[in-house]
Design a protein around this motif. Sequence first.
Motif, short mmCIF file in Angstrom:
data_model
loop_
_atom_site.label_atom_id
_atom_site.label_comp_id
_atom_site.label_asym_id
_atom_site.label_seq_id
_atom_site.Cartn_x
_atom_site.Cartn_y
_atom_site.Cartn_z
N ASP A 231 -13.94 -3.15 -14.81
CA ASP A 231 -12.94 -2.09 -14.70
C ASP A 231 -12.28 -2.10 -13.33
OD1 ASP A 231 -13.68 -1.36 -17.23
OD2 ASP A 231 -14.80 0.43 -16.64
N VAL A 232 -13.07 -2.34 -12.28
CA VAL A 232 -12.54 -2.34 -10.92
C VAL A 232 -11.53 -3.47 -10.75
CG1 VAL A 232 -13.11 -2.79 -8.51
CG2 VAL A 232 -14.50 -1.19 -9.83
N TRP A 233 -11.90 -4.69 -11.14
CA TRP A 233 -10.99 -5.82 -10.97
C TRP A 233 -9.70 -5.63 -11.76
CZ3 TRP A 233 -10.95 -9.35 -7.34
CH2 TRP A 233 -12.15 -9.67 -6.68
N THR A 234 -9.80 -5.06 -12.96
CA THR A 234 -8.60 -4.80 -13.75
C THR A 234 -7.71 -3.78 -13.05
OG1 THR A 234 -9.83 -5.23 -15.80
CG2 THR A 234 -7.74 -4.06 -16.00
N ALA A 235 -8.31 -2.70 -12.57
CA ALA A 235 -7.53 -1.63 -11.93
C ALA A 235 -6.87 -2.10 -10.64
CB ALA A 235 -8.43 -0.43 -11.65
N VAL A 236 -7.61 -2.83 -9.80
CA VAL A 236 -7.03 -3.24 -8.51
C VAL A 236 -5.96 -4.31 -8.70
CG1 VAL A 236 -9.06 -2.56 -7.17
CG2 VAL A 236 -8.91 -4.89 -8.07
N PHE A 237 -6.09 -5.14 -9.74
CA PHE A 237 -5.04 -6.12 -10.00
C PHE A 237 -3.74 -5.42 -10.37
CE2 PHE A 237 -2.51 -8.89 -12.70
CZ PHE A 237 -2.46 -10.06 -11.95
N HIS A 238 -3.83 -4.45 -11.30
CA HIS A 238 -2.62 -3.72 -11.70
C HIS A 238 -2.03 -2.96 -10.52
CE1 HIS A 238 -2.22 -4.39 -16.02
NE2 HIS A 238 -3.54 -4.44 -16.08
N PRO A 248 15.10 -9.66 -0.65
CA PRO A 248 16.47 -9.42 -1.14
C PRO A 248 16.86 -10.28 -2.34
CG PRO A 248 16.45 -9.46 1.26
CD PRO A 248 15.07 -9.87 0.82
N ASP A 249 16.26 -11.49 -2.42
CA ASP A 249 16.60 -12.35 -3.56
C ASP A 249 15.78 -12.03 -4.80
OD1 ASP A 249 14.09 -13.28 -2.91
OD2 ASP A 249 14.68 -15.36 -2.57
N GLY A 250 14.93 -10.98 -4.72
CA GLY A 250 14.14 -10.58 -5.88
C GLY A 250 12.76 -11.17 -5.94
N SER A 251 12.38 -12.02 -4.97
CA SER A 251 11.06 -12.66 -4.97
C SER A 251 10.01 -11.70 -4.41
CB SER A 251 11.09 -13.94 -4.14
OG SER A 251 12.02 -14.87 -4.65
N PRO A 252 8.82 -11.65 -5.03
CA PRO A 252 7.76 -10.79 -4.52
C PRO A 252 7.12 -11.38 -3.27
CG PRO A 252 6.96 -12.04 -6.40
CD PRO A 252 8.42 -12.36 -6.26
N VAL A 253 6.67 -10.51 -2.37
CA VAL A 253 6.01 -10.92 -1.14
C VAL A 253 4.51 -10.74 -1.30
CG1 VAL A 253 5.78 -10.50 1.33
CG2 VAL A 253 8.01 -10.22 0.22
N PHE A 254 3.74 -11.76 -0.92
CA PHE A 254 2.28 -11.66 -1.01
C PHE A 254 1.78 -10.58 -0.05
CE2 PHE A 254 0.48 -15.15 -3.54
CZ PHE A 254 -0.73 -14.55 -3.88
N PRO A 255 1.02 -9.59 -0.53
CA PRO A 255 0.46 -8.58 0.37
C PRO A 255 -0.51 -9.22 1.36
CG PRO A 255 0.27 -7.91 -1.94
CD PRO A 255 0.66 -9.35 -1.94
N THR A 256 -0.69 -8.57 2.51
CA THR A 256 -1.58 -9.11 3.54
C THR A 256 -2.87 -8.34 3.66
OG1 THR A 256 -0.48 -7.77 5.24
CG2 THR A 256 0.36 -9.99 4.89
N ASP A 257 -3.08 -7.30 2.83
CA ASP A 257 -4.30 -6.51 2.89
C ASP A 257 -5.20 -6.87 1.72
OD1 ASP A 257 -2.84 -5.45 0.85
OD2 ASP A 257 -2.61 -3.46 1.73
N TRP A 258 -6.05 -5.94 1.27
CA TRP A 258 -6.98 -6.23 0.18
C TRP A 258 -6.24 -6.58 -1.10
CZ3 TRP A 258 -6.57 -3.45 -4.25
CH2 TRP A 258 -6.02 -2.17 -4.19
N GLN A 259 -5.02 -6.06 -1.26
CA GLN A 259 -4.26 -6.38 -2.47
C GLN A 259 -3.95 -7.88 -2.54
OE1 GLN A 259 -0.97 -3.63 -2.02
NE2 GLN A 259 -1.93 -2.18 -3.43
N GLY A 260 -3.64 -8.47 -1.39
CA GLY A 260 -3.41 -9.91 -1.36
C GLY A 260 -4.66 -10.69 -1.72
N GLU A 261 -5.83 -10.21 -1.25
CA GLU A 261 -7.09 -10.86 -1.58
C GLU A 261 -7.35 -10.81 -3.09
OE1 GLU A 261 -9.18 -12.60 0.51
OE2 GLU A 261 -7.40 -12.38 1.74
N VAL A 262 -7.09 -9.65 -3.69
CA VAL A 262 -7.28 -9.49 -5.13
C VAL A 262 -6.39 -10.47 -5.90
CG1 VAL A 262 -6.83 -7.94 -7.08
CG2 VAL A 262 -8.08 -7.11 -5.08
N LEU A 263 -5.14 -10.56 -5.50
CA LEU A 263 -4.20 -11.44 -6.19
C LEU A 263 -4.62 -12.91 -6.06
CD1 LEU A 263 -0.83 -9.73 -5.27
CD2 LEU A 263 -2.03 -9.65 -7.46
N ARG A 264 -5.05 -13.32 -4.88
CA ARG A 264 -5.47 -14.71 -4.70
C ARG A 264 -6.72 -15.02 -5.51
NH1 ARG A 264 -2.59 -17.20 -0.69
NH2 ARG A 264 -1.45 -15.81 0.71
N GLU A 265 -7.58 -14.01 -5.73
CA GLU A 265 -8.79 -14.22 -6.51
C GLU A 265 -8.48 -14.32 -8.01
OE1 GLU A 265 -11.90 -14.65 -5.71
OE2 GLU A 265 -12.05 -14.10 -3.60
#
Length: 330
Positions: A231-238, A248-265
Amino acid sequence: MKIYPYKRLNRPIALRVTSVSLRLPDGTRDPLDISAFSTQQQTVALGVAGDAWVSARIGLSATLPPGSTAADAPWSDVRVLAVLSDGETNVRTSARLRQSAPESKDWIGDIDVLRDDHVGRASLEVYAVATVDDVAGRSIAETDTPWVVDAMANEPLRGLALDIQQVDFRKSSREWLRPYADAPWIVDASGRVPTVYVNSAVEGLAELLGSRSGGIENKVHELLVTQMATDVWTAVFHSAVGDLEIEPDGSPVFPTDWQGEVLREMLPYVVPDVHVEEALRTVHRRRTGDAGWVELQTRIHFAAIRRAEVTKSLAGILRGLVQMNQGTES
C-alpha cells in the motif's frame, strides 16, 4: 533518452564521497567516520549529530569517462561541477572540482552543506561542461544516479524512509483521519517523508504489528507488514507522479527528494526496458493524456509488489505455516 545536437562522452561520471565533516556551533570541525556514508547505497547521513551542526563539508572524487581529456576531443575548457539540489527547500548549491593532475580523468574537491538550507534529503550530482562547437558551458557528461545527502538520517540508507504513527482514528486531533475510522492504516505522502498512520482503534492490530513472539502471530505480523508495504509503495508512487514539476516544453522534471527515489525504484517495473527519464515521460503522458493511464495501473501494482518483496515474504510465510502444521501433526 535525451538527444544532444553535439558530441558528448558516452559513459557517465563515476562519483565517490571520500570524507564528511561537520562544523559545530563553537566553530570546531568534527570529522565523521566512514559509517556516515555508503558507496553501495550512494547515501550520506548527516543526522548523527542531530541538529547540533552548522554545516557539513563533503569530500568528493569524480572520474570522467575515457576520452574526456584526449588531445583530439571535440571540446575544450573542460570544467567539472558538483551540484546539490533540494527539491523541498528549492536550494541549489554548486562547487567546482579541480583536476587531480594534468591530463588526469580524476577530479577532486568538496561541497558545503548548510544545515539551515535542508530539512530532509537532497540530491548530489556531478556535471562535466565544456566548450563544444564554440558554445561554452555545454554538458558533455554527468552522473547517471545521484547520491542522496540526508540532513536528518543517522544511517546512510537509500531506501524509502517512513514515519509510522499509531493513532486512534476516531479520536485523533487530525480531523481528516476521522472519516477513515474503519481503515486499519492510511498512508499520507504529503509531508517531508511519507507517514503511515496505524489505526490503534482496530482491536489487536497494534499488538500484531509489534509481535515478535513467534508462532502463528508472527506469520500474521509478516503478512500485515507485507500488505502495508505494498500500500505504501502504491501511494507514494501516485503522489510522486502527481506532483511533478514541468518544463516549459511539457517534459516532467525528476524530483530530487524522496519522490525521486521512489520513481527511480519503481519506474523500471512500470515501464521496463527504457531509461528512467523516458519511463517518467511515458507515465506523465499517460497520466495527463486521453488514454493509457488505466492500463498502467496493473504495472504500478506489480511494481509495488516487487518493491515490497511480496512474493519472497509470502513464500517464507507459507513455508513457515507448512512446517508448523507438520509439527502439530507429528
